[in-house]
Design a protein around this motif. Sequence first.
Motif, PDB file in Angstrom:
ATOM      1  N   ILE A 161       0.530  -1.037  -0.110  1.00 34.02           N
ATOM      2  CA  ILE A 161      -0.189  -0.011  -0.280  1.00 34.02           C
ATOM      3  C   ILE A 161       0.732   1.259   0.266  1.00 34.02           C
ATOM      4  O   ILE A 161       0.460   2.358  -0.375  1.00 34.02           O
ATOM      5  N   LYS A 162       2.102   1.036   0.699  1.00 31.59           N
ATOM      6  CA  LYS A 162       2.945   2.598   0.759  1.00 31.59           C
ATOM      7  C   LYS A 162       3.751   2.420  -0.590  1.00 31.59           C
ATOM      8  O   LYS A 162       3.777   3.370  -0.642  1.00 31.59           O
ATOM      9  N   SER A 163       4.415   1.254  -1.282  1.00 32.23           N
ATOM     10  CA  SER A 163       4.573   1.231  -2.830  1.00 32.23           C
ATOM     11  C   SER A 163       3.908   2.361  -3.741  1.00 32.23           C
ATOM     12  O   SER A 163       4.058   3.184  -4.466  1.00 32.23           O
ATOM     13  N   THR A 164       2.194   1.609  -3.564  1.00 31.41           N
ATOM     14  CA  THR A 164       1.701   2.097  -3.787  1.00 31.41           C
ATOM     15  C   THR A 164       1.301   3.535  -3.630  1.00 31.41           C
ATOM     16  O   THR A 164       0.785   4.611  -4.962  1.00 31.41           O
ATOM     17  N   ALA A 165       1.362   4.257  -2.834  1.00 33.73           N
ATOM     18  CA  ALA A 165       0.878   5.381  -2.648  1.00 33.73           C
ATOM     19  C   ALA A 165       2.626   6.444  -2.954  1.00 33.73           C
ATOM     20  O   ALA A 165       1.534   8.088  -3.633  1.00 33.73           O
ATOM     21  N   ARG A 166       3.618   5.558  -2.562  1.00 31.81           N
ATOM     22  CA  ARG A 166       4.932   6.522  -3.461  1.00 31.81           C
ATOM     23  C   ARG A 166       4.743   7.077  -5.550  1.00 31.81           C
ATOM     24  O   ARG A 166       4.549   7.310  -5.536  1.00 31.81           O
ATOM     25  N   GLY A 167       4.215   5.421  -5.519  1.00 33.62           N
ATOM     26  CA  GLY A 167       3.780   5.437  -7.221  1.00 33.62           C
ATOM     27  C   GLY A 167       2.770   7.069  -7.804  1.00 33.62           C
ATOM     28  O   GLY A 167       2.716   7.074  -9.205  1.00 33.62           O
ATOM     29  N   LEU A 168       1.549   7.082  -6.700  1.00 33.56           N
ATOM     30  CA  LEU A 168       0.882   7.870  -6.858  1.00 33.56           C
ATOM     31  C   LEU A 168       1.309   9.697  -7.419  1.00 33.56           C
ATOM     32  O   LEU A 168       0.904   9.886  -7.100  1.00 33.56           O
ATOM     33  N   GLY A 169       2.926   9.295  -6.441  1.00 31.92           N
ATOM     34  CA  GLY A 169       2.819  10.604  -6.156  1.00 31.92           C
ATOM     35  C   GLY A 169       3.357  11.139  -4.689  1.00 31.92           C
ATOM     36  O   GLY A 169       4.433  12.070  -4.977  1.00 31.92           O
ATOM     37  N   TYR A 170       2.992  10.820  -4.134  1.00 29.78           N
ATOM     38  CA  TYR A 170       3.090  11.124  -2.490  1.00 29.78           C
ATOM     39  C   TYR A 170       4.367  10.642  -1.902  1.00 29.78           C
ATOM     40  O   TYR A 170       5.272   9.585  -2.522  1.00 29.78           O
ATOM     41  N   SER A 171       4.893  12.159  -1.407  1.00 30.42           N
ATOM     42  CA  SER A 171       6.331  11.881  -0.463  1.00 30.42           C
ATOM     43  C   SER A 171       5.750  10.725   0.625  1.00 30.42           C
ATOM     44  O   SER A 171       4.890  10.490   1.174  1.00 30.42           O
ATOM     45  N   SER A 172       7.290  10.194   1.693  1.00 33.31           N
ATOM     46  CA  SER A 172       7.354   9.837   2.849  1.00 33.31           C
ATOM     47  C   SER A 172       6.234  10.296   3.177  1.00 33.31           C
ATOM     48  O   SER A 172       6.122  10.123   4.367  1.00 33.31           O
TER      49      SER A 172
END
Length: 133
Positions: free
Chosen positions: A66-77
């Motif tokens: 899920i975290k990888s999905t969010a990162r892939g959508l352009g969200y930062s850590s």
Amino acid sequence: MRRFMLAMMVTTLMPSMALAQARPPLGQVAQVTEPLITAAMAYEISRVCGAVNIRLLRGIGYLNGIKSTARGLGYSSVEIDSFVDDRTQKRNLEDVARGRLRDLGAIDGQPETFCAVGRSQIAAGSQIGRLLH
């Protein structure tokens, strides 16, 4: 030369800044919230029903996905961590998860109904069921 470098930096950064501003808050991104609700449902089943347990390593991998999905959508850590740490967001997602469990037949105060939902999810091979054993 300095003006040229400044112009290049502005030109390079502006599209990414506009993109960041155009993104909805993570709590409104179904690709993130739906899997979190699924994980919350599996956790609640395992918490209430002693006969059905969470698959810990699979669950960790699922949450990392899920975290990888969010990162892939352009969200930062920082954005992701802020969302994860937001207690209001957490309560909202947990409320949705509990409502969906009720819709599946889980009744508060009746652990056997949570067990039945968990077993049916396992038998169906649903994502909830894959997080349980």
